[in-house]
Design an enzyme around this catalytic site. Structure first.
Site, mmCIF file in Angstrom:
data_model
loop_
_atom_site.group_PDB
_atom_site.id
_atom_site.type_symbol
_atom_site.label_atom_id
_atom_site.label_comp_id
_atom_site.label_asym_id
_atom_site.label_seq_id
_atom_site.Cartn_x
_atom_site.Cartn_y
_atom_site.Cartn_z
ATOM 1 N N GLU A 353 -5.385 -2.192 -2.332
ATOM 2 C CA GLU A 353 -5.757 -3.884 -2.188
ATOM 3 C C GLU A 353 -6.722 -4.227 -3.261
ATOM 4 O O GLU A 353 -6.541 -5.497 -3.731
ATOM 5 C CB GLU A 353 -6.235 -3.807 -0.887
ATOM 6 C CG GLU A 353 -5.839 -5.600 -0.504
ATOM 7 C CD GLU A 353 -6.175 -6.104 1.044
ATOM 8 O OE1 GLU A 353 -7.457 -5.886 1.308
ATOM 9 O OE2 GLU A 353 -5.136 -6.091 1.756
ATOM 10 N N HIS A 384 -0.813 23.070 4.453
ATOM 11 C CA HIS A 384 0.332 23.612 5.111
ATOM 12 C C HIS A 384 1.727 22.515 4.967
ATOM 13 O O HIS A 384 2.445 22.684 5.786
ATOM 14 C CB HIS A 384 0.185 24.074 6.406
ATOM 15 C CG HIS A 384 -0.863 25.325 6.502
ATOM 16 N ND1 HIS A 384 -0.121 26.624 6.345
ATOM 17 C CD2 HIS A 384 -2.239 25.151 6.511
ATOM 18 C CE1 HIS A 384 -1.491 27.532 6.312
ATOM 19 N NE2 HIS A 384 -2.687 26.651 6.322
ATOM 20 N N LYS A 512 3.904 -12.341 4.189
ATOM 21 C CA LYS A 512 3.366 -13.253 5.378
ATOM 22 C C LYS A 512 4.343 -14.536 5.333
ATOM 23 O O LYS A 512 4.703 -15.125 6.460
ATOM 24 C CB LYS A 512 1.943 -13.615 5.274
ATOM 25 C CG LYS A 512 1.009 -12.349 5.353
ATOM 26 C CD LYS A 512 -0.405 -12.769 5.246
ATOM 27 C CE LYS A 512 -1.422 -11.435 5.314
ATOM 28 N NZ LYS A 512 -2.653 -12.148 4.997
#
Ligand code: F6P
Length: 550
Positions: A353, A384, A512
């Site tokens: 950000e 793994h 948004k």
């Protein structure tokens, strides 16, 4: 401001890179027994070993020259003085002021910010102590047993990460939970085991306008009121952390139950402010102060150490070296410490950000790569899952490995293995394993020469792959504070070199803005509006599944 690529040090680095393309760390270690001493550094109990990188002392000299020519020292001073270096939002950037133990006045636009900080910290301390000693009670007179922090982004990731990291310092009889997602499942599963009479909600939002947080806070309020059936109960079960007094009042939280912070605290840098209330509730006031003190110790180091011996500067400039000269796109972070399991999501916000930007301080598009894609997972889980790609994939991936040098639990043997695996991975990345060695091994194991020849290439580890190792004594509040501040300043350093504003976040806005009309279109045909073909197709599919006309 001279464009980055016109700086003499950048040009020197381009030349230097050409001479480093075939650099082999294994040869460098063989030829120079002092490589570890030269390319490692201590700060407090932190050791940064950066000797397993494709660098020489000459590379580091060029990188530090680039830092100087980029004006890093002036920018650092400007930040600490409270200049409005977040120029697109016209804001100062003063998270370092939140953790200074001694508070000489720091005047920013006529206000002594250190005095303001001290006042809020004092109120937080009283509140935390009242909850802990049982003088703050729920509406029906019972002590608080569960705290739910409702927030998202910086109002969630920092405190959640620290609470997970320091759960071995948790006070007794109080559990802290975090709810962030708009998905109602997050709140619902959290509330399932909680008792409204003994639950305290912290609504954490810098702006107090964030959709997710307000939706969850409203649902939490409804849950509380459904059980306690008295509006006055809200005052005993809700507190707010915000910069927006009016919005907090409008939500129905008494400003007396509000802990403020300021627009000069960026969301992703806010765990040191009132946003840290959940941390202080979990680990107690003394430990919260130790966390701040650790961050302050790193601030002092960042401000005072020469660039060549400055941990955040070194980490930052190594990132520049790989991203801009070796063309790497990603950055792997592997804490061999399960308690740091939320470090990667926290650093993703901090780094991506902050430095996911494509326009520079002269308002021009940049012509070089900026912030990397940050990813990772705790070891040994990552081994793994995706380490195959780190060892044998076609991409070069710079990495950080973090580990506690001292066993923090009674299960000493397991910690020994954990630590050994951490060092083994960085050694494997460095050393690799050649085809000839593998062929010989296979033949010794009884394979025919032909079969060994065919299989060996698949088992080769190319090696010469970079890693940093950060060792600390044990994960205590002070050390964690240092580590977080180290990464904060590293991100700052890189933003300065890339000439971008690391402190705004316009890139989160468009989605948004687009969400409300789409939400309306999901239920009303009149509101479908103008969208691209794909979005229209998806809206139509959702409407069809709901039996609505398309
Ligand atoms: O949308 C991004 C963002 O603004 C982050 O920068 C911030 O940390 C998060 O949302 C939460 O914002 P607030 O604390 O204002 O609710």
């Amino acid at each position: 401001m001279k464009p980055l690529k016109h700086l003499p040090a950048w040009k020197d680095l381009e030349q230097h890179y050409k001479s480093m393309r075939d650099f082999d760390m294994r040869t460098a270690f063989r030829e120079d027994t002092r490589r570890f001493e030269q390319l490692s550094l201590r700060c407090g109990n932190l050791l940064l070993d950066y000797s397993k990188n494709r660098v020489t002392t000459e590379t580091m000299r060029h990188l530090m020259q680039l830092a100087r020519e980029s004006g890093l020292e002036d920018m650092r001073a400007a930040m600490c003085k409270g200049e409005r270096i977040n120029f697109t939002e016209k804001r100062a950037v003063l998270h370092v002021a939140l953790r200074a133990p001694v508070r000489p006045p720091l005047m920013v636009e006529g206000v002594d910010v250190e005095r303001e900080v001290a006042k809020v910290l004092q109120r937080m301390q009283h509140f935390v102590e009242a909850v802990h000693n049982g003088s703050w009670l729920g509406y029906t007179g019972k002590p608080i047993r569960d705290v739910v922090n409702i927030g998202i982004g910086g109002s969630d990731l920092g405190p959640a990460m620290v609470c997970a990291a320091l759960d071995h310092y948790a006070v007794e009889n109080l559990r802290v939970h975090f709810v962030s997602n708009l998905d109602p499942a997050h709140l619902a599963t959290t509330l399932k085991s909680l008792d409204p009479e003994t639950t305290l909600f912290i609504v954490a939002s810098k702006t107090f306008t964030t959709l997710e947080t307000l939706a969850n806070a409203n649902s939490a309020k409804a849950w509380l009121l459904a059980a306690l059936r008295a509006p006055a109960a809200v005052a005993r079960h809700f507190v707010a952390l915000s910069t927006n007094v009016q919005a907090v009042e409008a939500f129905g939280i008494d400003p007396d139950n509000m802990f403020i912070f300021w627009d000069w605290v960026g969301g992703r840098y806010s765990l040191w402010s009132a946003i840290g209330l959940s941390i202080a509730l979990q680990i107690g006031w003394g430990n919260f102060q130790a966390l701040l003190a650790g961050a302050h110790a790193m601030d002092v180091h960042f401000k005072e150490a020469p660039l060549e011996a400055n941990m955040p500067v070194i980490l930052g400039m190594l990132g520049i070296w790989y991203a801009n000269f070796w063309g790497t796109d990603t950055y792997g972070i592997f804490p061999y410490d399960q308690r740091l399991r939320l470090l990667v999501p926290f650093l993703q916000q901090l780094d991506m950000e902050s430095n996911g930007k494509n326009v520079n301080r002269a308002n021009k598009l940049v012509n070089y790569n900026t912030g990397p894609i940050v990813w990772g997972a705790p070891g040994t889980n990552g081994q793994h899952a995706f380490f195959e790609l780190v060892h044998q994939g076609t991409r070069l991936i710079p990495t950080d490995f973090l580990a506690a040098a001292v066993n923090p639990t009674p299960l000493a043997d397991q910690h020994e293995w954990l630590l050994a695996n951490c060092l083994a991975q960085t050694e494997a990345l460095l050393k690799g394993k050649s085809r000839a060695v593998i062929e010989a091994e296979l033949i010794t194991q009884g394979m025919t020469r032909e079969a060994a020849k065919a299989l060996a290439p698949h088992k080769v580890f190319p090696g010469n792959r970079p890693s940093n190792t950060l060792l600390y004594q044990k994960l205590d509040p002070h050390t964690l504070g240092m580590l977080i501040a180290l990464y904060e300043h590293k991100v700052f350093v890189q933003g300065v070199i890339w000439q971008i504003n690391s402190f705004d976040q316009w890139g989160v806005e468009l989605g948004k803005q687009l969400a409300p009309p789409i939400r309306a279109a999901l239920s009303s045909v009149r509101a479908i509006g103008e969208h691209d073909g794909s979005t229209l197709g998806l809206i139509a599919d959702i409407r069809r599944r709901r039996g609505l006309s398309t």
